[in-house]
Design an enzyme around this catalytic site. Sequence first.
Site, PDB file in Angstrom:
ATOM      1  N   LYS A 133     111.295 -32.036  16.738  1.00  0.00           N
ATOM      2  CA  LYS A 133     111.312 -33.127  15.764  1.00  0.00           C
ATOM      3  C   LYS A 133     112.270 -32.805  14.633  1.00  0.00           C
ATOM      4  O   LYS A 133     112.299 -31.699  14.130  1.00  0.00           O
ATOM      5  CB  LYS A 133     109.916 -33.305  15.180  1.00  0.00           C
TER       6      LYS A 133
ATOM      7  N   ASP B  91     108.941 -27.314  20.628  1.00  0.00           N
ATOM      8  CA  ASP B  91     109.343 -27.925  19.359  1.00  0.00           C
ATOM      9  C   ASP B  91     110.580 -27.304  18.749  1.00  0.00           C
ATOM     10  O   ASP B  91     111.030 -26.252  19.167  1.00  0.00           O
ATOM     11  CB  ASP B  91     108.216 -27.706  18.343  1.00  0.00           C
TER      12      ASP B  91
ATOM     13  N   MET C 187     105.793 -27.944   4.297  1.00  0.00           N
ATOM     14  CA  MET C 187     106.516 -29.220   4.315  1.00  0.00           C
ATOM     15  C   MET C 187     106.693 -29.775   2.897  1.00  0.00           C
ATOM     16  O   MET C 187     106.569 -30.978   2.678  1.00  0.00           O
ATOM     17  CB  MET C 187     105.753 -30.247   5.179  1.00  0.00           C
TER      18      MET C 187
HETATM   19  N1  SAH Z   1     102.260 -25.038  12.587  1.00  0.00           N
HETATM   20  C1  SAH Z   1     103.215 -24.473  11.693  1.00  0.00           C
HETATM   21  C2  SAH Z   1     103.533 -25.391  10.536  1.00  0.00           C
HETATM   22  C3  SAH Z   1     104.133 -26.693  10.947  1.00  0.00           C
HETATM   23  S1  SAH Z   1     104.558 -27.715   9.590  1.00  0.00           S
HETATM   24  C4  SAH Z   1     102.722 -23.109  11.199  1.00  0.00           C
HETATM   25  O1  SAH Z   1     101.555 -22.757  11.413  1.00  0.00           O
HETATM   26  O2  SAH Z   1     103.515 -22.366  10.630  1.00  0.00           O
HETATM   27  C5  SAH Z   1     106.223 -27.230   9.300  1.00  0.00           C
HETATM   28  C6  SAH Z   1     106.317 -26.485   7.986  1.00  0.00           C
HETATM   29  O3  SAH Z   1     105.950 -25.121   8.183  1.00  0.00           O
HETATM   30  C7  SAH Z   1     107.719 -26.400   7.413  1.00  0.00           C
HETATM   31  O4  SAH Z   1     108.031 -27.566   6.684  1.00  0.00           O
HETATM   32  C8  SAH Z   1     107.610 -25.200   6.521  1.00  0.00           C
HETATM   33  O5  SAH Z   1     106.969 -25.531   5.313  1.00  0.00           O
HETATM   34  C9  SAH Z   1     106.666 -24.310   7.293  1.00  0.00           C
HETATM   35  N2  SAH Z   1     107.408 -23.307   8.094  1.00  0.00           N
HETATM   36  C10 SAH Z   1     107.445 -23.203   9.424  1.00  0.00           C
HETATM   37  N3  SAH Z   1     108.169 -22.121   9.796  1.00  0.00           N
HETATM   38  C11 SAH Z   1     108.585 -21.546   8.659  1.00  0.00           C
HETATM   39  C12 SAH Z   1     109.351 -20.392   8.365  1.00  0.00           C
HETATM   40  N4  SAH Z   1     109.851 -19.605   9.337  1.00  0.00           N
HETATM   41  N5  SAH Z   1     109.574 -20.079   7.073  1.00  0.00           N
HETATM   42  C13 SAH Z   1     109.073 -20.831   6.079  1.00  0.00           C
HETATM   43  N6  SAH Z   1     108.345 -21.936   6.300  1.00  0.00           N
HETATM   44  C14 SAH Z   1     108.093 -22.289   7.572  1.00  0.00           C
END
Ligand code: SAH
Length: 506
Positions: free
Chosen positions: A57, A35, A171
Amino acid sequence: MCGKVTLVGAGPGDPGLLTLKGRRALEQAEVVVYDRLVSPAILAMIPPTARTIDVGKEAARHKVPQHRINQILLEEALAGHNVVRLKGGDPFMFGRGGEELEGLAERDIPFEEIPGVTSAIAAPAYAGIPVTHRDYCSSVHIITGHQRAGKPLAIDFEALVRTKGTLIFLMGVTALPAIVEGLLQAGMSPDTPAAMVENGTTSAQRRCDATLATLPERAAAMGIHSPAIIVVGEVCALAPRLCWFDKLPLLGQKILVTRPRDRVGTLSEKLRALGADVWEYPCIETAPILPCPAMAAALARLADYRWLVFTSPAGVEALRAELHRMGKDSRHLAGVQLAAIGTGTARALAAMGLTADYIPPVYDAAHLGEGLPAHGKVLILRAEIGSPALTAALDRRAISYDDVAVYRTVYQNPRSEALRAALEAGEVPFVTFTSASTVKGLLSTIGDGADLSRVTGLCIGEQTAAEARKHGIAVEIAREAAIDALADLAADAAARHDLLSGAAVL
Ligand code: SAH
């Protein structure tokens, strides 16, 4: 035969947060489907033999639709491959991991899930926000702020406010004003501490401190973008006191680490631990000269020698390969003493079950030649073009030696205009060099005549620095020829660089 799919959580960004089990799965993968939010340093762990499929995505519009991703996993597994499905954070935390596995379960495809460190907890942690704290809350809630086009948020704000727990929205950047409005209307105090963390756990991490009421305005002023998380709750007030990550000496500094292709990135790991934005560039390859008649001949009359001298792990590896080819092993070396130029080379010996009898106090060729306890003849197993400082010192001391080339350095790098432009523009102010050949390796990529006046070369020793100077690179030299000393030099140089650029702004 049917293959298998392993769903692996890659963690939130810092490659050090990938689990050991996840790393092992990645190293054994034949196909990796990944991803957008997976860090490049983790992608670099994928074996070169594996095929990679990018299904990243983009926000709002999907590059590869979910049903197609499910189909790819199915097809690859049915074709008999060992497939790793690599996802940012934890695969089951708003990552559609469940949907992907359902498709496989229906077809009886074997699968496994390796949880990852979720950004929901790790991004606040790196920003100094513990998501729970006994004095402030007794629960934590993770909520998606994703809004379907034209529809209101499907969040029960009143229920959330009643919990008095820490609220974490993923998100939620686009929907931030609606989230704040929803919480205020449900009766949450406008003064509730709140924060956003952008690019959490990476060297580009930024934190925005605010209250619930001021968060949208503050976030807009800072230009906070996705990926970012929103944290609401009393625990946010702890951030200014607990924000350890912001204090790392190399935070946000771009450093290019040139290294041999086959050497794991220990320097990169150390620099990342200090907060640097490391760009790893494997630019040289050492190839053992195999078979090596000169080494075989010397090994056949090893009793003539008192000392066996190594100036790099590659020399030790070449010896191991030649012994193996001869049907022998390290027992053949009984009776000869072993010298290593430094701790890295001594570690390579230790991996063969051997202990270095001598390591010079300063890890370079000159000190090795000067300090080697003198008695008997010396066999040097090293690169095709080795440092003359070693043999000059032995000559001065009238110690006889055989200097045998056991490996050569290969430069086979594709030209990179992007790297040249980044270095010329001063976008990557620091480059680390662990040998003169890494300087040559870099130059073979960017081509002659590049203007490197905006680059500082952080060099492991004098010889390396001399090579860098030839190409107009300003140099700084580590206090000793060891990776730890080079990492310290980087921290030091970056701190001075920050002071200087601060002065330039004034
Ligand atoms: N599965 C992922 C989340 C996927 S949804 C997890 O467990 O982290 C994607 C959202 O995750 C983004 O819109 C943001 O809100 C958050 N996100 C992912 N990586 C991030 C990061 N390094 N810093 C801050 N927010 C993050």
